[in-house]
Design an enzyme around this catalytic site. Structure first.
Site, PDB file in Angstrom:
ATOM      1  N   LEU A 151      58.269 -31.598 101.034  1.00  0.00           N
ATOM      2  CA  LEU A 151      58.414 -30.611 101.063  1.00  0.00           C
ATOM      3  C   LEU A 151      59.794 -30.023 101.604  1.00  0.00           C
ATOM      4  O   LEU A 151      60.513 -29.974 102.341  1.00  0.00           O
ATOM      5  CB  LEU A 151      57.078 -30.204 102.899  1.00  0.00           C
ATOM      6  N   GLY A 152      60.655 -29.904 100.362  1.00  0.00           N
ATOM      7  CA  GLY A 152      62.038 -29.767 101.016  1.00  0.00           C
ATOM      8  C   GLY A 152      62.212 -28.338  99.804  1.00  0.00           C
ATOM      9  O   GLY A 152      61.193 -28.335  99.973  1.00  0.00           O
ATOM     10  N   ARG A 230      58.308 -36.084  89.520  1.00  0.00           N
ATOM     11  CA  ARG A 230      59.320 -37.424  88.225  1.00  0.00           C
ATOM     12  C   ARG A 230      57.905 -37.982  88.469  1.00  0.00           C
ATOM     13  O   ARG A 230      56.752 -38.222  88.870  1.00  0.00           O
ATOM     14  CB  ARG A 230      60.068 -38.126  89.023  1.00  0.00           C
ATOM     15  N   ASP A 254      53.618 -31.490  84.808  1.00  0.00           N
ATOM     16  CA  ASP A 254      54.617 -31.118  83.919  1.00  0.00           C
ATOM     17  C   ASP A 254      55.816 -32.519  83.332  1.00  0.00           C
ATOM     18  O   ASP A 254      56.582 -32.362  83.026  1.00  0.00           O
ATOM     19  CB  ASP A 254      55.812 -30.036  84.712  1.00  0.00           C
ATOM     20  N   GLU A 259      58.470 -39.760  79.698  1.00  0.00           N
ATOM     21  CA  GLU A 259      58.763 -39.374  78.946  1.00  0.00           C
ATOM     22  C   GLU A 259      59.776 -39.725  77.975  1.00  0.00           C
ATOM     23  O   GLU A 259      60.944 -39.992  77.714  1.00  0.00           O
ATOM     24  CB  GLU A 259      58.334 -38.104  79.934  1.00  0.00           C
ATOM     25  N   HIS A 277      57.951 -30.613  80.271  1.00  0.00           N
ATOM     26  CA  HIS A 277      58.627 -30.921  81.228  1.00  0.00           C
ATOM     27  C   HIS A 277      59.762 -29.938  81.701  1.00  0.00           C
ATOM     28  O   HIS A 277      61.174 -29.707  81.245  1.00  0.00           O
ATOM     29  CB  HIS A 277      59.795 -32.568  81.667  1.00  0.00           C
ATOM     30  N   GLY A 279      60.046 -27.286  84.335  1.00  0.00           N
ATOM     31  CA  GLY A 279      59.828 -26.778  85.552  1.00  0.00           C
ATOM     32  C   GLY A 279      61.153 -25.992  84.947  1.00  0.00           C
ATOM     33  O   GLY A 279      60.928 -24.312  85.777  1.00  0.00           O
TER      34      GLY A 279
HETATM   35  P1  NAP Z   1      64.927 -32.317  98.213  1.00  0.00           P
HETATM   36  O1  NAP Z   1      65.343 -30.542  98.272  1.00  0.00           O
HETATM   37  O2  NAP Z   1      65.859 -33.207  98.127  1.00  0.00           O
HETATM   38  O3  NAP Z   1      63.275 -32.504  98.359  1.00  0.00           O
HETATM   39  C1  NAP Z   1      62.796 -33.162  98.841  1.00  0.00           C
HETATM   40  C2  NAP Z   1      61.784 -34.140  99.141  1.00  0.00           C
HETATM   41  O4  NAP Z   1      61.031 -35.135  99.268  1.00  0.00           O
HETATM   42  C3  NAP Z   1      62.236 -33.726 100.776  1.00  0.00           C
HETATM   43  O5  NAP Z   1      61.865 -32.660 102.134  1.00  0.00           O
HETATM   44  C4  NAP Z   1      61.876 -35.386 101.547  1.00  0.00           C
HETATM   45  O6  NAP Z   1      61.323 -35.150 102.986  1.00  0.00           O
HETATM   46  C5  NAP Z   1      60.914 -35.459 100.989  1.00  0.00           C
HETATM   47  N1  NAP Z   1      60.937 -37.177 100.078  1.00  0.00           N
HETATM   48  C6  NAP Z   1      62.346 -37.844 100.036  1.00  0.00           C
HETATM   49  N2  NAP Z   1      61.923 -38.965  99.722  1.00  0.00           N
HETATM   50  C7  NAP Z   1      60.231 -38.902 100.303  1.00  0.00           C
HETATM   51  C8  NAP Z   1      59.657 -40.354 100.314  1.00  0.00           C
HETATM   52  N3  NAP Z   1      60.233 -41.460 100.398  1.00  0.00           N
HETATM   53  N4  NAP Z   1      58.327 -40.177 101.089  1.00  0.00           N
HETATM   54  C9  NAP Z   1      58.212 -38.517 100.696  1.00  0.00           C
HETATM   55  N5  NAP Z   1      59.388 -37.276 101.055  1.00  0.00           N
HETATM   56  C10 NAP Z   1      60.046 -37.947 100.149  1.00  0.00           C
HETATM   57  O7  NAP Z   1      64.619 -31.923  96.253  1.00  0.00           O
HETATM   58  P2  NAP Z   1      64.335 -30.396  95.671  1.00  0.00           P
HETATM   59  O8  NAP Z   1      65.360 -29.632  95.395  1.00  0.00           O
HETATM   60  O9  NAP Z   1      63.209 -29.884  96.703  1.00  0.00           O
HETATM   61  O10 NAP Z   1      64.028 -31.351  94.397  1.00  0.00           O
HETATM   62  C11 NAP Z   1      62.535 -32.326  94.401  1.00  0.00           C
HETATM   63  C12 NAP Z   1      62.447 -33.211  93.072  1.00  0.00           C
HETATM   64  O11 NAP Z   1      61.563 -32.404  91.790  1.00  0.00           O
HETATM   65  C13 NAP Z   1      63.590 -34.041  92.806  1.00  0.00           C
HETATM   66  O12 NAP Z   1      64.234 -34.663  93.044  1.00  0.00           O
HETATM   67  C14 NAP Z   1      63.684 -33.838  90.721  1.00  0.00           C
HETATM   68  O13 NAP Z   1      62.925 -34.659  91.130  1.00  0.00           O
HETATM   69  C15 NAP Z   1      62.508 -33.338  90.941  1.00  0.00           C
HETATM   70  N6  NAP Z   1      62.215 -31.693  89.959  1.00  0.00           N
HETATM   71  C16 NAP Z   1      61.337 -31.510  88.650  1.00  0.00           C
HETATM   72  C17 NAP Z   1      62.015 -30.993  87.992  1.00  0.00           C
HETATM   73  C18 NAP Z   1      61.281 -30.314  86.969  1.00  0.00           C
HETATM   74  O14 NAP Z   1      62.471 -29.612  86.281  1.00  0.00           O
HETATM   75  N7  NAP Z   1      59.593 -30.095  86.638  1.00  0.00           N
HETATM   76  C19 NAP Z   1      63.291 -29.895  88.005  1.00  0.00           C
HETATM   77  C20 NAP Z   1      63.420 -30.017  89.143  1.00  0.00           C
HETATM   78  C21 NAP Z   1      63.460 -30.759  90.417  1.00  0.00           C
HETATM   79  P3  NAP Z   1      61.750 -36.103 103.745  1.00  0.00           P
HETATM   80  O15 NAP Z   1      63.301 -36.594 104.017  1.00  0.00           O
HETATM   81  O16 NAP Z   1      61.589 -35.848 105.083  1.00  0.00           O
HETATM   82  O17 NAP Z   1      61.068 -37.153 103.212  1.00  0.00           O
END
Ligand code: NAP
Length: 311
Positions: A151-152, A230, A254, A259, A277, A279
């Site tokens: 939940l980031g 991912r 996605d 991929e 992919h 997003g």
């Molecule tokens: P973020 O703000 O850093 O949020 C990541 C969340 O994951 C945090 O709430 C963190 O909470 C949790 N987390 C980290 N490590 C964990 C673990 N080992 N187990 C469980 N939870 C964990 O990142 P964001 O900006 O939301 O982006 C998240 C991800 O989305 C990116 O890293 C990227 O891979 C993916 N993404 C995909 C696309 C797409 O096109 N599909 C585009 C952008 C991003 P805690 O620290 O409390 O665990």
């Protein structure tokens, strides 16, 4: 004198043009003889530009003795060796925040497409099948529980959208947050409670295959998996087996483990909605991401503070 950069990903023109105007860019991604390119320019490279789809630059690093910065065109940096970079004083930047809303839109679209079977319904109409009878009933969202893994920034934006659909929200992560949404210490318990399990945590070794056969079993035959994070977070073989056996109701994906290769068996699953992919793939967002890449590099090479530093 211009600084020299190594480009490890296929980049859009609206990013390449300003990069080429400010730096000497060497296109490693498209180079036919990558070894020759490295041998020729490796010793002069001060920066790398890469994206989520790039291979890890780890094997290249010994050949880049003057490397100072890696600029990621994307928020996820699971393919960047961040610990190595810290140890070798190499800065890393990414493009957070500007893509959050688009990725959350894609996630909530996957929730809608899987629950209301919109892709199947669209195919049904195009095939001319409507004249033979109505499309089968699907499932409502209101009152259902969306369990979010990670939940980031993106996870929260997904939660806000799904609340607007009348869904309840719960989450799992490494830490409990000061929020009204229910926190589950255990991922498997979250999967058991959730109607939709939505993956929004980072990729990489620490989260590899967090979604495994046991979690899918707990999600159950009325549960749906959504992954916009991912491919590495989900054990794809276990997911395919769960979709084939009906252990879970469906999946909206996605991202994929290897991929742009997607297993034929997954493509054959009628209960899966698969996206390439996309997003963050809008004109508006990709231009904002490009701006951050360009401005981070400009800031670094002029001795100013990075806009979005990872380390
Ligand atoms: P973020 O703000 O850093 O949020 C990541 C969340 O994951 C945090 O709430 C963190 O909470 C949790 N987390 C980290 N490590 C964990 C673990 N080992 N187990 C469980 N939870 C964990 O990142 P964001 O900006 O939301 O982006 C998240 C991800 O989305 C990116 O890293 C990227 O891979 C993916 N993404 C995909 C696309 C797409 O096109 N599909 C585009 C952008 C991003 P805690 O620290 O409390 O665990």
């Amino acid at each position: 004198m211009k600084n020299e950069l190594l480009i490890l990903a296929p980049l859009p023109d609206f990013l390449l043009e300003p990069l080429r105007a400010a730096h000497v860019c060497h296109d490693y991604f498209h180079a036919e003889d990558k070894a020759a390119l490295l041998a020729n320019v490796g010793a002069r490279i001060r920066g790398i530009v890469m994206s989520g789809g790039s291979v890890s630059p780890m094997a290249l690093l010994p050949k880049l003795p003057k490397l100072e910065i890696i600029s990621m065109f994307g928020v996820g940096y699971d393919n960047v060796p961040v610990d190595w970079c810290r140890a070798h004083n190499v800065r890393v930047t990414n493009t957070p925040d500007v893509l959050t809303e688009d990725v959350a839109d894609a996630a909530s679209a996957l929730v809608l497409m899987t629950s209301r079977r919109l892709i199947a319904a669209n195919r049904f109409l195009h095939a001319g099948t409507w004249t033979q009878g109505p499309f089968p009933l699907s499932h409502a969202l209101r009152g259902k529980l969306a369990g979010i893994l990670g939940l980031g920034r993106i996870g929260k934006a997904i939660a806000q959208r799904l609340e607007a659909h009348g869904m309840r929200i719960a989450y799992h992560g490494r830490t409990r947050q000061e929020l009204n949404w229910e926190f589950f210490e255990s991922l498997i318990e979250l999967a058991r409670a959730a109607d939709f399990l939505i993956v929004a945590c980072p990729g990489g070794e620490k989260t590899k295959h967090l979604i495994n056969a046991a979690v899918l079993e707990a999600l159950g035959s009325e549960g749906t998996l959504i992954n916009i994070a991912r491919g590495s977070v989900v054990d794809e073989a276990a997911l395919i087996a769960a979709l084939q056996r009906g252990t879970i109701r469906g999946a909206g994906l996605d991202v994929f483990e290897n991929e742009p290769q997607v297993p034929e068996a997954l493509m054959q699953c009628g209960n899966a909605v698969l996206l390439p992919h996309l997003g963050s793939g809008t004109h508006e967002t990709r231009r904002e991401m490009a701006r951050l890449v360009v401005e981070n590099l400009a800031a670094y090479f002029s001795g100013k503070a990075l806009l979005t530093p990872v380390c």
